[in-house]
Design an enzyme around this catalytic site. Structure first.
Site, PDB file in Angstrom:
ATOM      1  N   SER A  14       0.824  -1.214   0.000  1.00  0.00           N
ATOM      2  CA  SER A  14       0.000   0.000   0.000  1.00  0.00           C
ATOM      3  C   SER A  14       0.857   1.263   0.000  1.00  0.00           C
ATOM      4  O   SER A  14       0.522   2.243  -0.680  1.00  0.00           O
ATOM      5  CB  SER A  14      -0.937  -0.004   1.219  1.00  0.00           C
ATOM      6  OG  SER A  14      -0.199  -0.098   2.423  1.00  0.00           O
ATOM      7  N   PHE A  15       2.000   1.250   0.739  1.00  0.00           N
ATOM      8  CA  PHE A  15       2.853   2.436   0.744  1.00  0.00           C
ATOM      9  C   PHE A  15       3.576   2.589  -0.595  1.00  0.00           C
ATOM     10  O   PHE A  15       3.656   3.698  -1.141  1.00  0.00           O
ATOM     11  CB  PHE A  15       3.866   2.359   1.892  1.00  0.00           C
ATOM     12  CG  PHE A  15       4.756   3.564   1.986  1.00  0.00           C
ATOM     13  CD1 PHE A  15       4.231   4.805   2.303  1.00  0.00           C
ATOM     14  CD2 PHE A  15       6.116   3.462   1.737  1.00  0.00           C
ATOM     15  CE1 PHE A  15       5.056   5.934   2.381  1.00  0.00           C
ATOM     16  CE2 PHE A  15       6.943   4.578   1.814  1.00  0.00           C
ATOM     17  CZ  PHE A  15       6.415   5.807   2.136  1.00  0.00           C
ATOM     18  N   ARG A  34       6.655  -7.984  -7.686  1.00  0.00           N
ATOM     19  CA  ARG A  34       7.423  -9.237  -7.603  1.00  0.00           C
ATOM     20  C   ARG A  34       6.629 -10.448  -8.059  1.00  0.00           C
ATOM     21  O   ARG A  34       7.113 -11.249  -8.859  1.00  0.00           O
ATOM     22  CB  ARG A  34       7.900  -9.432  -6.155  1.00  0.00           C
ATOM     23  CG  ARG A  34       8.644 -10.744  -5.899  1.00  0.00           C
ATOM     24  CD  ARG A  34       9.149 -10.805  -4.458  1.00  0.00           C
ATOM     25  NE  ARG A  34       8.080 -10.623  -3.487  1.00  0.00           N
ATOM     26  CZ  ARG A  34       7.338 -11.616  -2.977  1.00  0.00           C
ATOM     27  NH1 ARG A  34       7.559 -12.853  -3.370  1.00  0.00           N
ATOM     28  NH2 ARG A  34       6.388 -11.373  -2.093  1.00  0.00           N
ATOM     29  N   LYS A 204       9.720   4.214  16.048  1.00  0.00           N
ATOM     30  CA  LYS A 204       8.411   4.819  16.385  1.00  0.00           C
ATOM     31  C   LYS A 204       7.280   3.794  16.294  1.00  0.00           C
ATOM     32  O   LYS A 204       6.224   3.964  16.923  1.00  0.00           O
ATOM     33  CB  LYS A 204       8.136   6.033  15.495  1.00  0.00           C
ATOM     34  CG  LYS A 204       7.955   5.743  14.008  1.00  0.00           C
ATOM     35  CD  LYS A 204       6.566   5.328  13.626  1.00  0.00           C
ATOM     36  CE  LYS A 204       6.528   4.775  12.204  1.00  0.00           C
ATOM     37  NZ  LYS A 204       5.206   4.167  11.880  1.00  0.00           N
ATOM     38  N   GLU A 294       5.767  -3.736  10.923  1.00  0.00           N
ATOM     39  CA  GLU A 294       7.210  -3.802  11.195  1.00  0.00           C
ATOM     40  C   GLU A 294       7.531  -3.752  12.685  1.00  0.00           C
ATOM     41  O   GLU A 294       8.537  -4.273  13.147  1.00  0.00           O
ATOM     42  CB  GLU A 294       7.917  -2.634  10.489  1.00  0.00           C
ATOM     43  CG  GLU A 294       7.890  -2.686   8.977  1.00  0.00           C
ATOM     44  CD  GLU A 294       9.019  -3.552   8.417  1.00  0.00           C
ATOM     45  OE1 GLU A 294       9.721  -4.205   9.213  1.00  0.00           O
ATOM     46  OE2 GLU A 294       9.164  -3.569   7.178  1.00  0.00           O
TER      47      GLU A 294
END
Length: 349
Positions: A14-15, A34, A204, A294
């Protein structure tokens, strides 16, 4: 090979899709996908993960073409898979290529790290690579950068205004990245603290998970503010020990991104914390999530690093217990409320 020059985006999450659409407002884009089945679906439907592709975007699965027709490439691959993707591109990359990655995580060099719980394990700085270090180690590319900031993909996809920072040791990387991304709806800043921005962007995510857990417990805005403020102190203490500059944690990649992801249900990491607080098991959350959060692995590696370097990180320790050792989230919060914190601001000493 076409005479047309493109800017490349590697990764169709999505990013990555949102970044490709941003760049396409200024330039033609080659968009690397990919998996063949996903590439065929994107070519057929003209969209990726619900985002309609700009008409200047050309999807492809051809690695060689990407490197021949793009001098500037934006890898946007989850950290766990970045090594494999970079190694796929490495034989075709040249010293004159420029890579600006958008990955908010680390390449962990510890064997079986993703499959084993290292509760008592201690890690060193040499056990991890930032993504720029990975690219430098695996390829001949010299000019490397990182784009990071409060960039929730769903808001970028909805054409809502946002901003980011590009970090690099090379001014031309910052300028080319800014030229590629900047528009009437996207502001771009620059810094030379590449390592600091990479650490701030990755760390973060820990606070985003913790904030989601507090939201799931209906803890209220006061305790969320307490968590974010004290959590930022932890990130700065650990991040500066690992080589980052405190200023990057106080900029868009640090506090800017924390404000966005620690308050938004659009954040994958925030959602992990929320679902954990509602009683779901971590493995079930991972298996039913559409994309990688992440922060889960970042919590694991950061606890091991903090243990080794004797950095005081009670929020990370409590979150590690909740994620990997079954501590109820409410008990983790109670632990933090009883923790003997002392000074308010201690990272400026």
């Amino acid at each position: 090979m076409s005479d047309k020059k493109y800017i490349g985006v590697i990764g169709a999450g999505s990013f990555g899709t949102a970044i490709a659409n941003l760049i396409a407002e200024n330039h033609d884009v080659l968009f690397y996908v990919r998996r063949a089945d996903r590439l065929n679906a994107i070519l057929e439907q003209g969209e990726s993960l619900g985002q309609k592709l700009h008409e200047r975007i050309t999807p492809t699965g051809d690695v060689k073409r990407m490197t021949e027709e793009c001098n500037l490439l934006f890898p946007t691959v989850p950290s766990r898979y970045t090594l494999d993707e970079i190694r796929k591109f490495a034989p075709y990359l040249r010293p004159d290529h420029i890579l600006i990655h958008g990955t908010k995580g680390f390449n962990v060099l510890i064997e079986d790290f993703y499959d084993v719980d290292f509760y008592d394990f201690q890690a060193t700085r040499e056990d991890i690579q930032t993504i720029s270090e990975l690219i430098q180690h695996e390829t001949s590319v010299v000019r490397i950068g990182c784009v990071s900031g409060p960039n929730l993909a769903v808001e970028l996809a909805n054409h809502q205004p946002a901003g980011s920072v590009i970090a690099s040791h090379f001014e031309e990387v910052i300028l080319m990245g800014r030229d590629a991304l900047r528009s009437h709806r996207f502001q771009v800043y620059g810094t030379n603290d590449l390592i600091g921005v990479e650490f701030a962007g990755a760390l973060k995510n820990i606070i985003a998970i913790a904030s989601g857990a507090v939201y799931g417990l209906k803890g209220g805005e006061n305790v969320k503010a307490l968590l974010i403020t004290k959590g930022l102190s932890e990130l700065i203490r650990l991040g500066t020990v690992l080589g980052g500059d405190v200023t990057s944690f106080l900029g868009l990649a640090g506090i800017g991104d924390i404000i966005a992801t620690a308050s938004s249900t659009h954040s994958r990491n925030f959602t992990v914390g929320y679902r954990l607080a509602k009683g779901e098991k971590l493995n079930d959350i991972i298996e039913t999530s559409e994309e990688v959060a992440e922060g889960i692995n970042t919590v694991k590696i950061c606890k091991a690093l903090a243990d080794n370097y004797k950095v005081r990180v009670p929020i990370i320790q409590a979150l590690h217990q909740a994620l990997f050792n079954g501590l109820p989230v409410n008990d983790a919060l109670n632990f933090l409320m009883k923790y003997p914190f002392d000074r308010d601001v201690d990272f400026l000493d």
